[in-house]
Scaffold this motif. Sequence first.
Motif, PDB file in Angstrom:
ATOM      1  N   ILE A  91       0.855  -1.178   0.082  1.00 12.98           N
ATOM      2  CA  ILE A  91       0.738  -0.192   0.041  1.00 12.98           C
ATOM      3  C   ILE A  91       1.014   0.915  -0.240  1.00 12.98           C
ATOM      4  CG2 ILE A  91      -1.419   1.451   1.204  1.00 12.98           C
ATOM      5  CD1 ILE A  91      -2.721  -1.066   0.317  1.00 12.98           C
ATOM      6  N   ALA A  92       1.835   1.045   0.792  1.00 16.07           N
ATOM      7  CA  ALA A  92       3.299   2.208   0.439  1.00 16.07           C
ATOM      8  C   ALA A  92       3.268   2.699  -0.306  1.00 16.07           C
ATOM      9  CB  ALA A  92       3.894   1.945   1.778  1.00 16.07           C
ATOM     10  N   ALA A  93       3.949   1.604  -0.829  1.00 16.01           N
ATOM     11  CA  ALA A  93       4.798   1.921  -3.064  1.00 16.01           C
ATOM     12  C   ALA A  93       3.611   2.187  -3.659  1.00 16.01           C
ATOM     13  CB  ALA A  93       4.962  -0.015  -2.979  1.00 16.01           C
ATOM     14  N   MET A  94       2.514   2.531  -3.197  1.00 15.12           N
ATOM     15  CA  MET A  94       1.572   2.964  -4.668  1.00 15.12           C
ATOM     16  C   MET A  94       1.632   4.253  -3.938  1.00 15.12           C
ATOM     17  SD  MET A  94      -0.145   0.440  -6.596  1.00 15.12           S
ATOM     18  CE  MET A  94      -0.605   0.913  -7.347  1.00 15.12           C
ATOM     19  N   ALA A  95       1.935   4.546  -2.716  1.00 19.47           N
ATOM     20  CA  ALA A  95       1.259   6.361  -2.356  1.00 19.47           C
ATOM     21  C   ALA A  95       0.715   6.202  -1.638  1.00 19.47           C
ATOM     22  CB  ALA A  95       1.979   7.473  -3.135  1.00 19.47           C
ATOM     23  N   GLY A 159      -5.817   9.765  -8.652  1.00 26.21           N
ATOM     24  CA  GLY A 159      -4.706  10.283  -9.698  1.00 26.21           C
ATOM     25  C   GLY A 159      -3.344  10.563  -8.372  1.00 26.21           C
ATOM     26  N   ARG A 160      -3.501  10.295  -7.658  1.00 20.45           N
ATOM     27  CA  ARG A 160      -2.179  10.160  -6.904  1.00 20.45           C
ATOM     28  C   ARG A 160      -1.405   8.937  -6.751  1.00 20.45           C
ATOM     29  NH1 ARG A 160       0.236  15.623  -6.926  1.00 20.45           N
ATOM     30  NH2 ARG A 160      -1.310  16.949  -6.293  1.00 20.45           N
ATOM     31  N   ALA A 161      -1.792   8.205  -7.058  1.00 21.92           N
ATOM     32  CA  ALA A 161      -1.085   6.981  -6.780  1.00 21.92           C
ATOM     33  C   ALA A 161       0.036   6.538  -7.783  1.00 21.92           C
ATOM     34  CB  ALA A 161      -2.140   5.856  -6.963  1.00 21.92           C
ATOM     35  N   LEU A 162       1.234   5.808  -6.283  1.00 24.49           N
ATOM     36  CA  LEU A 162       2.852   6.140  -7.418  1.00 24.49           C
ATOM     37  C   LEU A 162       2.699   4.107  -7.887  1.00 24.49           C
ATOM     38  CD1 LEU A 162       5.255   7.977  -5.970  1.00 24.49           C
ATOM     39  CD2 LEU A 162       4.741   8.444  -8.175  1.00 24.49           C
ATOM     40  N   LEU A 163       2.757   4.720 -10.118  1.00 31.06           N
ATOM     41  CA  LEU A 163       2.739   2.836  -9.667  1.00 31.06           C
ATOM     42  C   LEU A 163       4.334   2.858 -11.098  1.00 31.06           C
ATOM     43  CD1 LEU A 163      -0.330   3.450 -12.682  1.00 31.06           C
ATOM     44  CD2 LEU A 163      -0.338   2.736 -10.316  1.00 31.06           C
ATOM     45  N   ARG A 164       4.494   1.292 -10.841  1.00 32.55           N
ATOM     46  CA  ARG A 164       5.320   0.669 -11.560  1.00 32.55           C
ATOM     47  C   ARG A 164       5.690   1.537 -12.529  1.00 32.55           C
ATOM     48  NH1 ARG A 164       4.908  -5.989 -10.315  1.00 32.55           N
ATOM     49  NH2 ARG A 164       4.685  -5.607  -7.612  1.00 32.55           N
ATOM     50  N   SER A 165       4.668   1.650 -13.423  1.00 28.60           N
ATOM     51  CA  SER A 165       4.693   2.291 -15.361  1.00 28.60           C
ATOM     52  C   SER A 165       5.546   3.416 -15.313  1.00 28.60           C
ATOM     53  CB  SER A 165       3.320   2.136 -15.608  1.00 28.60           C
ATOM     54  OG  SER A 165       2.384   2.253 -14.778  1.00 28.60           O
ATOM     55  N   MET A 236       7.641   0.809  -6.039  1.00 30.09           N
ATOM     56  CA  MET A 236       7.181  -0.645  -5.658  1.00 30.09           C
ATOM     57  C   MET A 236       8.062  -0.682  -4.736  1.00 30.09           C
ATOM     58  SD  MET A 236       9.345  -3.026  -8.446  1.00 30.09           S
ATOM     59  CE  MET A 236       8.349  -4.269  -7.989  1.00 30.09           C
ATOM     60  N   ASP A 237       7.727  -1.775  -4.080  1.00 31.17           N
ATOM     61  CA  ASP A 237       8.638  -2.541  -2.605  1.00 31.17           C
ATOM     62  C   ASP A 237       9.066  -3.279  -3.497  1.00 31.17           C
ATOM     63  OD1 ASP A 237       6.817  -4.298  -2.496  1.00 31.17           O
ATOM     64  OD2 ASP A 237       6.694  -4.724  -0.536  1.00 31.17           O
ATOM     65  N   LEU A 238       9.617  -3.411  -2.610  1.00 36.09           N
ATOM     66  CA  LEU A 238      11.132  -4.638  -2.961  1.00 36.09           C
ATOM     67  C   LEU A 238      11.147  -5.831  -1.621  1.00 36.09           C
ATOM     68  CD1 LEU A 238      14.907  -2.859  -2.874  1.00 36.09           C
ATOM     69  CD2 LEU A 238      13.643  -3.826  -4.202  1.00 36.09           C
ATOM     70  N   SER A 239      10.025  -6.917  -2.335  1.00 34.49           N
ATOM     71  CA  SER A 239      10.145  -8.360  -1.861  1.00 34.49           C
ATOM     72  C   SER A 239      10.457  -9.084  -2.355  1.00 34.49           C
ATOM     73  CB  SER A 239       8.464  -8.215  -1.684  1.00 34.49           C
ATOM     74  OG  SER A 239       7.894  -7.994  -2.261  1.00 34.49           O
ATOM     75  N   ASP A 240      10.903  -9.045  -3.737  1.00 34.85           N
ATOM     76  CA  ASP A 240      11.586 -10.436  -4.221  1.00 34.85           C
ATOM     77  C   ASP A 240      13.113 -10.733  -4.087  1.00 34.85           C
ATOM     78  OD1 ASP A 240       8.754 -11.452  -4.178  1.00 34.85           O
ATOM     79  OD2 ASP A 240       8.209 -11.302  -6.331  1.00 34.85           O
ATOM     80  N   GLY A 241      13.542  -8.626  -3.936  1.00 37.26           N
ATOM     81  CA  GLY A 241      14.856  -8.794  -4.407  1.00 37.26           C
ATOM     82  C   GLY A 241      15.409  -7.934  -5.800  1.00 37.26           C
ATOM     83  N   LEU A 242      16.013  -7.363  -5.048  1.00 35.95           N
ATOM     84  CA  LEU A 242      16.227  -5.896  -6.227  1.00 35.95           C
ATOM     85  C   LEU A 242      16.802  -6.587  -7.403  1.00 35.95           C
ATOM     86  CD1 LEU A 242      16.868  -3.142  -6.624  1.00 35.95           C
ATOM     87  CD2 LEU A 242      19.320  -3.709  -6.171  1.00 35.95           C
ATOM     88  N   ALA A 243      16.946  -7.613  -8.247  1.00 32.68           N
ATOM     89  CA  ALA A 243      17.344  -7.905  -9.321  1.00 32.68           C
ATOM     90  C   ALA A 243      15.662  -8.350 -10.080  1.00 32.68           C
ATOM     91  CB  ALA A 243      17.470  -9.036  -9.290  1.00 32.68           C
ATOM     92  N   SER A 244      15.084  -8.630  -9.067  1.00 33.89           N
ATOM     93  CA  SER A 244      13.653  -9.301  -9.199  1.00 33.89           C
ATOM     94  C   SER A 244      12.541  -8.447  -9.414  1.00 33.89           C
ATOM     95  CB  SER A 244      13.221 -10.054  -9.060  1.00 33.89           C
ATOM     96  OG  SER A 244      12.071 -11.113  -8.878  1.00 33.89           O
ATOM     97  N   ASP A 245      12.025  -8.068  -8.700  1.00 30.12           N
ATOM     98  CA  ASP A 245      12.202  -6.851  -8.815  1.00 30.12           C
ATOM     99  C   ASP A 245      11.878  -5.753  -9.600  1.00 30.12           C
ATOM    100  OD1 ASP A 245      10.288  -7.666  -7.013  1.00 30.12           O
ATOM    101  OD2 ASP A 245      11.341  -6.854  -5.022  1.00 30.12           O
TER     102      ASP A 245
END
Lengths: 348, 348
Positions: A91-95, A159-165, A236-245
């Motif tokens: 949820i934090a990672a979406m701001a 309109g304020r959510a922060l996406l991965r895209s 985004m948040d780092l859950s799987d590891g930097l390389a994967s995420d």
Amino acid sequence: VEARVRLGDVGEFGLIDRIAALVQATGKAVRPGVGQVTLGIGDDASLLEIPPDRTLVTTVDTLVEEVHFRRDWTGPEDLGWKSLAVNVSDIAAMAAEPLAAFLSLALPPETEVAWVESFIRGMAECAWEYGCAIAGGDTVRSRERVAITVTLLGTVERGRALLRSGARLGDAICVTGTLGDSAAGLALLQKGKGGPGPRGKRVKTLDTLIIAHLRPRPRLDAARALAASGQVTAMMDLSDGLASDLRHLTARSGVGARVWRNSLPVSDAVSAVAPLLGVDPTEWALHGGEDYELLFAAVPQSIELLRPMRVPITVVGTIVEEGVWLLEADGSEKALEPRGFAHFQTRD
Amino acid sequence: VEARVRLGDVGEFGLIDRIAALVQATGKAVRPGVGQVTLGIGDDASLLEIPPDRTLVTTVDTLVEEVHFRRDWTGPEDLGWKSLAVNVSDIAAMAAEPLAAFLSLALPPETEVAWVESFIRGMAECAWEYGCAIAGGDTVRSRERVAITVTLLGTVERGRALLRSGARLGDAICVTGTLGDSAAGLALLQKGKGGPGPRGKRVKTLDTLIIAHLRPRPRLDAARALAASGQVTAMMDLSDGLASDLRHLTARSGVGARVWRNSLPVSDAVSAVAPLLGVDPTEWALHGGEDYELLFAAVPQSIELLRPMRVPITVVGTIVEEGVWLLEADGSEKALEPRGFAHFQTRD
């Protein structure tokens, strides 16, 4: 000596009553303006009011015993905390701001009621810390293993959510905090160091790493500040590891990335423990997973503006046209393949 | 012959891609005015817009293999349907409309990808039927058994949710449809009749009951019509059995209930099968569970107004001051104890 009370003794509805009593007050934890729980546990469904200017944000995470945790390494309070914390991190990672959690618990009938109550206390502690209610769920029997699914609802100004895209060519790639602490803590637990016993008995350095693994602290405040800066293009948040995420972030943004091994932020505790275990600490930082730090892309000129934040921010790379690359200390470059935690892979 | 592809072969992210492709179109299933999914699978969380005049309604249900279902009795399509349908039933019971489902799947790595795809197809079929999107979730590895948690979000016009807590002294206690069909279907499956094979091979009467158990049809239309009538004071869905569920409704309303055994609606199929299995069909109706019919209290004078609805409605009792009582055919009365499905009880 009082006999140990097990779930089979109190039944499903007895258990639900105990859980409801423990979480009832969390309705007051929600921050003003985020939303409101108007009906919690006890009916067919829960009722929530969402402010008209806000978008609903939903995430779900499941933790399975002997896949994501072991009950001999993790005490119930830490497990309850972590079950909610991993969702707060999304949820934090979406701001966004957390609002209400829904807990599904699958439990073997011989589980002790006291274990479940400690689990709920740990989860409620996390709910208070991050401002969300525990508003409903389901309790079912499992055959042998505990499985926990938490659905967390949050809200964000429309309109304020922060996406991965949104990452763009030339953006700086940044992370909060340090990487690899959780992986180091897991490695210590695997070596038989630590566990759910009294914390005082642990060596301090080891303790820090084990706590990073068992009781992660999602970066809600930092995410809020980063979003408010207006300089972050993707997060985004780092859950799987930097390389994967990082692969997910670049794929969603239609770009590539170059990461510099020398720049990876590693804590003193990880630096101290890694050689004892024969591990390169930057490997933990790249592939360890479960750090629950924020990974984000930002306009490069803006990084100095973000520095006054209370959480350390490190630039670890840059957005390039395509591919995900690792620049080694010797100046050579190679493809950065994901080796973080992924379900169903044989290497698990 | 093509080798069977298992989850271990495609990995977590390969599986998520396949699921995302199968559910993408369900965003269009949502009815106008209920809400909207603006970001589905693929980011840290999903985004939904909730209309400003509506309340958010949330329910969670978990199904565990060998506790709630057996894969040799239930094909993946029926299981996918049922996993969502049991949640639609809860949303319907609040007089709300489904909006978006979130699926958490815990799967052993040797599960075939084709099995998961059939599961998702069955779930998507239910989503289309009842007008909801499949908007996110989580896929994780389990050790041996499949576990499914569905969180379903719905919305209802503000102030229009029908709770369990509104029943008043003198109200008629009503149910939709017939009771005990699902329990009879389960009994047939336990006797080795039926299973996930081709339906054409089953005897028709048995088939009806087995389908009632494997592919329940929640009463969304009926719930909508009952709510619109303005005559219903309390409502819930029948999942644990009338005796158990009625206890929850009366407890929340602070009243009691008297049920007449002779009035319980039992289908012809149940009447035909019960004596062959040596069971009193009204016992299935009282304690069987998983009927996913609606249980509601209504102003007694209004029952005739509700009759023109397309679904049959039966008055099975009346709200009294306290206790939950069963009036037997011989005029005697006894306490109606819950014996429906409850988790963790040794009688499971």
